[in-house]
Design an enzyme around this catalytic site. Structure first.
Site, PDB file in Angstrom:
ATOM      1  N   ASP A 120       0.831  -1.207   0.000  1.00 48.98           N
ATOM      2  CA  ASP A 120       0.000   0.000   0.000  1.00 48.98           C
ATOM      3  C   ASP A 120       0.866   1.258   0.000  1.00 48.98           C
ATOM      4  O   ASP A 120       1.984   1.257   0.504  1.00 48.98           O
ATOM      5  CB  ASP A 120      -0.921  -0.019   1.238  1.00 48.98           C
ATOM      6  CG  ASP A 120      -2.049   0.994   1.129  1.00 48.98           C
ATOM      7  OD1 ASP A 120      -2.418   1.355  -0.015  1.00 48.98           O
ATOM      8  OD2 ASP A 120      -2.559   1.426   2.172  1.00 48.98           O
TER       9      ASP A 120
ATOM     10  N   ARG B 167      -0.864   9.147  -9.934  1.00 48.67           N
ATOM     11  CA  ARG B 167      -0.965   7.927  -9.120  1.00 48.67           C
ATOM     12  C   ARG B 167      -0.452   6.695  -9.848  1.00 48.67           C
ATOM     13  O   ARG B 167       0.177   5.819  -9.257  1.00 48.67           O
ATOM     14  CB  ARG B 167      -2.429   7.680  -8.709  1.00 48.67           C
ATOM     15  CG  ARG B 167      -2.970   8.648  -7.688  1.00 48.67           C
ATOM     16  CD  ARG B 167      -4.428   8.321  -7.356  1.00 48.67           C
ATOM     17  NE  ARG B 167      -4.569   6.960  -6.863  1.00 48.67           N
ATOM     18  CZ  ARG B 167      -4.393   6.595  -5.590  1.00 48.67           C
ATOM     19  NH1 ARG B 167      -4.092   7.485  -4.687  1.00 48.67           N
ATOM     20  NH2 ARG B 167      -4.519   5.336  -5.228  1.00 48.67           N
TER      21      ARG B 167
ATOM     22  N   HIS C 254       1.975   3.085  -9.104  1.00 46.91           N
ATOM     23  CA  HIS C 254       1.693   1.669  -9.352  1.00 46.91           C
ATOM     24  C   HIS C 254       2.797   1.049 -10.211  1.00 46.91           C
ATOM     25  O   HIS C 254       3.225  -0.082 -10.001  1.00 46.91           O
ATOM     26  CB  HIS C 254       0.338   1.507 -10.047  1.00 46.91           C
ATOM     27  CG  HIS C 254      -0.816   1.979  -9.211  1.00 46.91           C
ATOM     28  ND1 HIS C 254      -0.946   1.659  -7.880  1.00 46.91           N
ATOM     29  CD2 HIS C 254      -1.893   2.759  -9.507  1.00 46.91           C
ATOM     30  CE1 HIS C 254      -2.052   2.223  -7.401  1.00 46.91           C
ATOM     31  NE2 HIS C 254      -2.638   2.892  -8.367  1.00 46.91           N
TER      32      HIS C 254
ATOM     33  N   ASN D 161     -11.361  -2.424  -4.651  1.00 44.79           N
ATOM     34  CA  ASN D 161     -10.632  -1.466  -5.486  1.00 44.79           C
ATOM     35  C   ASN D 161     -11.390  -1.102  -6.771  1.00 44.79           C
ATOM     36  O   ASN D 161     -11.035  -0.131  -7.453  1.00 44.79           O
ATOM     37  CB  ASN D 161      -9.220  -1.970  -5.822  1.00 44.79           C
ATOM     38  CG  ASN D 161      -8.257  -1.913  -4.647  1.00 44.79           C
ATOM     39  OD1 ASN D 161      -7.360  -2.740  -4.497  1.00 44.79           O
ATOM     40  ND2 ASN D 161      -8.426  -0.914  -3.781  1.00 44.79           N
TER      41      ASN D 161
ATOM     42  N   ARG E  46       2.303  -4.810   6.096  1.00 40.36           N
ATOM     43  CA  ARG E  46       1.540  -3.800   5.368  1.00 40.36           C
ATOM     44  C   ARG E  46       2.359  -2.518   5.321  1.00 40.36           C
ATOM     45  O   ARG E  46       2.737  -1.982   6.363  1.00 40.36           O
ATOM     46  CB  ARG E  46       0.180  -3.509   6.008  1.00 40.36           C
ATOM     47  CG  ARG E  46      -0.575  -2.425   5.214  1.00 40.36           C
ATOM     48  CD  ARG E  46      -2.000  -2.210   5.617  1.00 40.36           C
ATOM     49  NE  ARG E  46      -2.626  -1.281   4.662  1.00 40.36           N
ATOM     50  CZ  ARG E  46      -3.897  -1.317   4.308  1.00 40.36           C
ATOM     51  NH1 ARG E  46      -4.694  -2.216   4.829  1.00 40.36           N
ATOM     52  NH2 ARG E  46      -4.386  -0.453   3.434  1.00 40.36           N
TER      53      ARG E  46
ATOM     54  N   ARG F  70      -4.573  -1.694   9.157  1.00 36.04           N
ATOM     55  CA  ARG F  70      -5.778  -2.503   8.977  1.00 36.04           C
ATOM     56  C   ARG F  70      -5.500  -3.605   7.963  1.00 36.04           C
ATOM     57  O   ARG F  70      -4.499  -3.586   7.258  1.00 36.04           O
ATOM     58  CB  ARG F  70      -6.965  -1.633   8.556  1.00 36.04           C
ATOM     59  CG  ARG F  70      -6.699  -0.767   7.326  1.00 36.04           C
ATOM     60  CD  ARG F  70      -7.958   0.025   6.928  1.00 36.04           C
ATOM     61  NE  ARG F  70      -7.652   0.995   5.892  1.00 36.04           N
ATOM     62  CZ  ARG F  70      -7.529   2.307   6.088  1.00 36.04           C
ATOM     63  NH1 ARG F  70      -7.686   2.823   7.273  1.00 36.04           N
ATOM     64  NH2 ARG F  70      -7.246   3.108   5.066  1.00 36.04           N
TER      65      ARG F  70
ATOM     66  N   SER G  39      -7.897  -4.555   5.584  1.00 33.21           N
ATOM     67  CA  SER G  39      -8.560  -4.231   4.310  1.00 33.21           C
ATOM     68  C   SER G  39      -9.045  -5.474   3.554  1.00 33.21           C
ATOM     69  O   SER G  39      -8.857  -5.580   2.339  1.00 33.21           O
ATOM     70  CB  SER G  39      -7.641  -3.373   3.427  1.00 33.21           C
ATOM     71  OG  SER G  39      -7.350  -2.142   4.047  1.00 33.21           O
TER      72      SER G  39
HETATM   73  C1  IPE Z   1      -5.433  -2.604   0.105  1.00 32.41           C
HETATM   74  O1  IPE Z   1      -5.128  -1.263  -0.075  1.00 32.41           O
HETATM   75  C2  IPE Z   1      -5.492  -3.305  -1.217  1.00 32.41           C
HETATM   76  C3  IPE Z   1      -4.223  -3.497  -1.926  1.00 32.41           C
HETATM   77  C4  IPE Z   1      -3.050  -3.137  -1.506  1.00 32.41           C
HETATM   78  C5  IPE Z   1      -4.342  -4.164  -3.181  1.00 32.41           C
HETATM   79  P1  IPE Z   1      -6.265  -0.144  -0.181  1.00 32.41           P
HETATM   80  O2  IPE Z   1      -5.552   1.143  -0.396  1.00 32.41           O
HETATM   81  O3  IPE Z   1      -7.266  -0.540  -1.179  1.00 32.41           O
HETATM   82  O4  IPE Z   1      -6.933  -0.213   1.266  1.00 32.41           O
HETATM   83  P2  IPE Z   1      -7.738   0.888   2.089  1.00 32.41           P
HETATM   84  O5  IPE Z   1      -8.784   1.456   1.179  1.00 32.41           O
HETATM   85  O6  IPE Z   1      -6.761   1.922   2.528  1.00 32.41           O
HETATM   86  O7  IPE Z   1      -8.290   0.140   3.258  1.00 32.41           O
HETATM   87  C1  IPE Z   2      -1.800   0.201  -3.233  1.00 37.92           C
HETATM   88  O1  IPE Z   2      -1.552   1.565  -3.319  1.00 37.92           O
HETATM   89  C2  IPE Z   2      -2.053  -0.414  -4.585  1.00 37.92           C
HETATM   90  C3  IPE Z   2      -3.441  -0.804  -4.830  1.00 37.92           C
HETATM   91  C4  IPE Z   2      -4.427  -0.726  -3.974  1.00 37.92           C
HETATM   92  C5  IPE Z   2      -3.726  -1.293  -6.159  1.00 37.92           C
HETATM   93  P1  IPE Z   2      -2.728   2.630  -3.293  1.00 37.92           P
HETATM   94  O2  IPE Z   2      -3.170   2.899  -4.696  1.00 37.92           O
HETATM   95  O3  IPE Z   2      -3.803   2.200  -2.379  1.00 37.92           O
HETATM   96  O4  IPE Z   2      -1.970   3.892  -2.730  1.00 37.92           O
HETATM   97  P2  IPE Z   2      -2.499   4.900  -1.631  1.00 37.92           P
HETATM   98  O5  IPE Z   2      -2.916   4.093  -0.441  1.00 37.92           O
HETATM   99  O6  IPE Z   2      -3.656   5.628  -2.251  1.00 37.92           O
HETATM  100  O7  IPE Z   2      -1.327   5.779  -1.351  1.00 37.92           O
HETATM  101 MG    MG Z   3      -4.131   2.465  -0.395  1.00 42.66          MG
END
Ligand code: IPE
Ligand code: IPE
Ligand code: MG
Length: 228
Positions: A12, A25, A29, A60, A173, A179, A181
């Site tokens: 994350d 963003r 990735h 997601n 994490r 959390r 998630s």
């Molecule tokens: C968890 O991250 C899912 C992945 C890393 C694929 P999220 O960014 O989706 O989780 P929340 O929304 O902060 O709980």
């Molecule tokens: C995790 O990074 C990757 C996926 C959930 C696919 P995020 O895209 O959730 O990045 P933040 O949490 O918004 O920084």
């Molecule tokens: Mg995230």
């Protein structure tokens, strides 16, 4: 240093990493995929045999179409362009999660990659795509009931998305949130949890070693007490 048999990672912080670097963003990735590949190499070096990575959750899909599509394309492109390295490095890959909502192109790549079996398997990498812990629990109980069986923990494991893997010993994490998630809910029952503020695109081998050193100091009791 104690080495977990099975490491699970919630990768994350890609979006925040990108924003703070003045990038879109998606750039986060893109960088995150590279760290994922490096993590697999580091796990092989350290002797970790199972690695489960959370790449895309059942929640997601709530993100803007633009980001969802970019993520799907990124995963598909990665599997297409980098899979030749899997056999070379002794990496077996499989996937957990739903398959009914993914784009055709990605699905085809997943099915192709899943068939690649290295002669000497060094690590089994499990990619969680359109995966949710609650969804897995529901699907698994449905399969057990359709087979006309009474659910037990053993049967659950057998019919779950992870029939072969031992439960994760350690969950990392990144990105600062504390959390789960909706990741591996069933399988994390006795997993040690490690949270770091480091954004995923900054998570390198030294960070992994720090997490493993912390893990090594944990006393795992599984509800029992230690013999005096
Ligand atoms: C968890 O991250 C899912 C992945 C890393 C694929 P999220 O960014 O989706 O989780 P929340 O929304 O902060 O709980
Ligand atoms: C995790 O990074 C990757 C996926 C959930 C696919 P995020 O895209 O959730 O990045 P933040 O949490 O918004 O920084
Ligand atoms: Mg995230």
């Amino acid at each position: 240093m104690k080495i977990p048999k099975h490491l699970a990672v919630i990768m994350d912080g890609n979006g925040r990493w990108a924003r703070e670097s003045g990038l879109p963003r998606i750039a986060g990735h893109y960088e995150g995929v590279k760290r994922g590949e490096e993590l697999v190499d580091a796990c092989i070096e350290l002797g970790i045999r199972w690695l489960t990575l959370f790449a895309f959750s059942t929640e997601n899909w709530k993100r803007p179409d633009f980001e969802v599509n970019a993520l799907m394309r990124l995963l598909e492109g990665y599997l297409r362009e980098r899979s030749h390295l899997l056999l070379e490095k002794g990496i077996r890959v499989s996937f957990i999660g739903r398959r009914d909502r993914l784009p055709k192109g990605l699905l085809m790549e997943m099915e192709r990659v899943e068939k690649l079996r290295p002669s000497e398997e060094k690590i089994h990498v499990i990619l969680a795509i359109d995966y949710g812990g609650r969804d897995e629990i529901l699907r698994t109980f449905k399969k057990i009931s359709e087979a006309g069986l009474e659910p037990t923990e053993k049967l659950f494991n057998l019919f779950s998305d992870l029939p072969e893997a031992p439960d994760p010993d350690l969950l990392i994490r990144t990105g600062g949130e504390k959390r789960i998630s909706n990741f591996l809910l069933w399988h994390l029952a006795y997993t040690e949890l490690y949270f770091t503020d480091t954004y995923w695109p900054d998570f390198r081998k030294e960070e992994l070693v720090k997490a493993l050193e912390d893990f090594s100091r944990r006393e795992r009791r599984f509800g029992a007490i230690l013999q005096e």
